[in-house]
Design a protein around this motif. Sequence first.
Motif, PDB file in Angstrom:
ATOM      1  N   LEU A 183     -21.054  10.461  -1.240  1.00  0.00           N
ATOM      2  CA  LEU A 183     -20.630  10.353  -2.637  1.00  0.00           C
ATOM      3  C   LEU A 183     -19.278  10.598  -2.800  1.00  0.00           C
ATOM      4  CD1 LEU A 183     -21.742   9.721  -5.155  1.00  0.00           C
ATOM      5  CD2 LEU A 183     -22.383  12.281  -5.308  1.00  0.00           C
ATOM      6  N   ARG A 184     -18.513  11.450  -2.328  1.00  0.00           N
ATOM      7  CA  ARG A 184     -17.225  11.896  -2.396  1.00  0.00           C
ATOM      8  C   ARG A 184     -16.295  10.738  -1.853  1.00  0.00           C
ATOM      9  NH1 ARG A 184     -13.043  13.823   0.542  1.00  0.00           N
ATOM     10  NH2 ARG A 184     -11.362  15.039  -0.412  1.00  0.00           N
ATOM     11  N   ASP A 185     -16.651  10.289  -0.663  1.00  0.00           N
ATOM     12  CA  ASP A 185     -15.935   9.057  -0.050  1.00  0.00           C
ATOM     13  C   ASP A 185     -15.944   7.662  -0.971  1.00  0.00           C
ATOM     14  OD1 ASP A 185     -14.667  10.600   1.908  1.00  0.00           O
ATOM     15  OD2 ASP A 185     -16.205   9.965   3.247  1.00  0.00           O
ATOM     16  N   HIS A 186     -17.272   7.809  -1.547  1.00  0.00           N
ATOM     17  CA  HIS A 186     -17.364   6.491  -2.429  1.00  0.00           C
ATOM     18  C   HIS A 186     -16.644   6.402  -3.668  1.00  0.00           C
ATOM     19  CE1 HIS A 186     -19.705   3.043  -4.418  1.00  0.00           C
ATOM     20  NE2 HIS A 186     -19.808   4.065  -5.401  1.00  0.00           N
ATOM     21  N   VAL A 187     -16.713   7.637  -4.353  1.00  0.00           N
ATOM     22  CA  VAL A 187     -15.970   7.872  -5.570  1.00  0.00           C
ATOM     23  C   VAL A 187     -14.587   7.468  -5.308  1.00  0.00           C
ATOM     24  CG1 VAL A 187     -15.407   9.560  -7.493  1.00  0.00           C
ATOM     25  CG2 VAL A 187     -17.728   9.265  -6.789  1.00  0.00           C
ATOM     26  N   LEU A 188     -13.911   8.013  -4.439  1.00  0.00           N
ATOM     27  CA  LEU A 188     -12.522   8.114  -4.264  1.00  0.00           C
ATOM     28  C   LEU A 188     -11.918   6.659  -3.800  1.00  0.00           C
ATOM     29  CD1 LEU A 188     -11.659  11.511  -2.272  1.00  0.00           C
ATOM     30  CD2 LEU A 188     -11.217  10.782  -4.545  1.00  0.00           C
ATOM     31  N   SER A 189     -12.969   5.928  -3.029  1.00  0.00           N
ATOM     32  CA  SER A 189     -12.612   4.642  -2.563  1.00  0.00           C
ATOM     33  C   SER A 189     -12.520   3.587  -3.910  1.00  0.00           C
ATOM     34  CB  SER A 189     -13.664   4.032  -1.582  1.00  0.00           C
ATOM     35  OG  SER A 189     -14.893   3.826  -2.235  1.00  0.00           O
ATOM     36  N   ARG A 190     -13.331   3.927  -4.767  1.00  0.00           N
ATOM     37  CA  ARG A 190     -13.410   3.304  -6.251  1.00  0.00           C
ATOM     38  C   ARG A 190     -11.792   3.461  -6.994  1.00  0.00           C
ATOM     39  NH1 ARG A 190     -16.315  -0.329  -4.687  1.00  0.00           N
ATOM     40  NH2 ARG A 190     -15.678   0.789  -2.788  1.00  0.00           N
TER      41      ARG A 190
END
Length: 634
Positions: free
Chosen positions: A240-247
């Motif tokens: 979830l952290r990686d996904h949010v930062l990638s957005r």
Amino acid sequence: MTRPDEQYQWSPTGPRPRTAARLLAVLGVLTFPVLAVVLWVGGVVGVWIALGVAAVALGLGTAVLAGTALFRASPDAAPDTGDFVPGARVLVVGGGYVGLVAARALQARLGIAGDGRHRGSRPGRSRAAVPIGSVTVVDPQPHMTYQPFLPEAAGGSIAPRHLTVSLRRVLDRCDVVTGSVVAVDDVRRRAVVHLPDGTSREVGYDVLVVAPGAIGRELPVPGLAERALGFRSVGDAAALRDHVLSRLDAAASISPMTAVEAARRARLLTFVVVGGGFAGVEALGELEDLTRRAGRQVGVDPAEMRWVLVEAAKRIMPEVTEPTAARVHGKLTRRGIEVRVGAGLVSALDGEIRLADGTAIPADTVIVAAGTRPHPLLERTDLPLERTGKVRCTAMLQVIGRPHAFAAGDGAAVPDLARGATLADEDPKVLTAPTAQHAVRQARVLADNVVAYLGGRPLQPYEHSSAGVVAGLGRRRGVAEIRGLRLMGWPAYALHRAYHLWAMPTAERKARIVLDWVGSALLGRDPVAAGAVVPAPRRGDADVEVGAVRPAPVSDAAPQTSSVSHAASSDPAPVPFVAAGVEVDQPTLREPHPSFPVSAPVAVPVAARPDRAVTGDQPALTWLRPGRHDFLER
């Protein structure tokens, strides 16, 4: 209690690490030098005093480490080879918080180890008086995850692996089996365990401890299962952290020159959290704080981000009183977060979140934290279940009608004596809430009652009056209700961290979490999304199905070349590609873009691309023939 052919059970008793000494060494080596540097930077002490304190701390820590190593390697220390002890077989189903704490307390009653050390609380107890012979713990994961710290792991304050505790390291005298219990036949006292290699085995027991925990609730919303991000494990928090930062990275790469690009950027920067309980609000608070700070570093204005909290009930945070929930609602709104209560989710199709009131929210990120339900394993047992799927228990944590079976945690329906239930209630309407506060205390009472049951002594009922609740809402923000006292802001946040740090098993994990907090406070949160890298298509590959790109046929009489001449009369002729029967005329890796200036015409022989599928895993130039370096000689 045990059959004659199984009177003795093997109890492994490996050497116990010197946890306290090693913890002291770690704190001395790491914490005190950091504190000295902080005092020097703040101007409290001079540079020489700071260096002296750091040197003394490093020296003492190194000496303690060396001393523990020499003591363990001393030939005078008698080897701990284990011993056979009589007693019953205890099977613990689930290695979560309840399973770990209960098994850890039960293994202390296994008797006297071979070197004379006793792991119990009463050194005078003899081996013959110990009623437990073996403890077996079965869980699909080889570690326990402390879930109340998952929001801080997603926010970057704690390393995700520091929320886990290795079962085999802590339960060094238990038989830890990594597998899934698929069925329990309590009449025959057998459990079927599915192992990771695909095989199954039966595990017999004399006493059963049921603590499989709970799983995330699945909402019957079209499209939600395909798009939603869960929040129940360490892997979920890291992803979830990686996904949010990638957005944020993807949005920063879009220049909103047109209305279509502006809509794409807004969709990438819209985040929807479904579930207004503690889990959803804590995850929202930590992630919103993370994106606000990381957005400034990647070039995204925090005002562009849109965070939406969706709750089907009339208010958020049912765990606290209504005035406290209203204050939290107001604080979230002042932070720019949209809180939509009384509006359930009806659809998540076509990249839009549609609510019951007709609102449509284009969003690229949907996080589901909408409560839990009992583990489905309980439905594959012959234990009595409540209407919600939990195991029916008495106040002594015994399964109703099965005195040899015990249950606790999120999957147990335990009557709450502090809220009006009685010992005689077999189907109480007042049950203990599925919180970490109850799990901590139920696990310890359960272990004591198992030993009392095997020893023929009276069992103690579980009764705990909740002292209050605490929750984090982001960095230095929190909410707490303790004995009617309502706290907001950093005092509540400090209480939240202090309580869960106390409840975290093992001193080694506590020390790692404290060091994570110190590093995060001094250096800030790391905004790197290490696990969300998506391979981009190579220039020259058509936007078609993978494996459909083929070079155009080249005749033998006319060798394929790339004529790169920057003349006004003609542009460079790109090499045609055939993709799914359609020629694609665009620049490729074999020739520069027409806008690149070239001083003189150069003829570069190019090798033909082999007739094989092109995948994103291939290096970009693997199709060139090795050894063709004649262009360097020109």
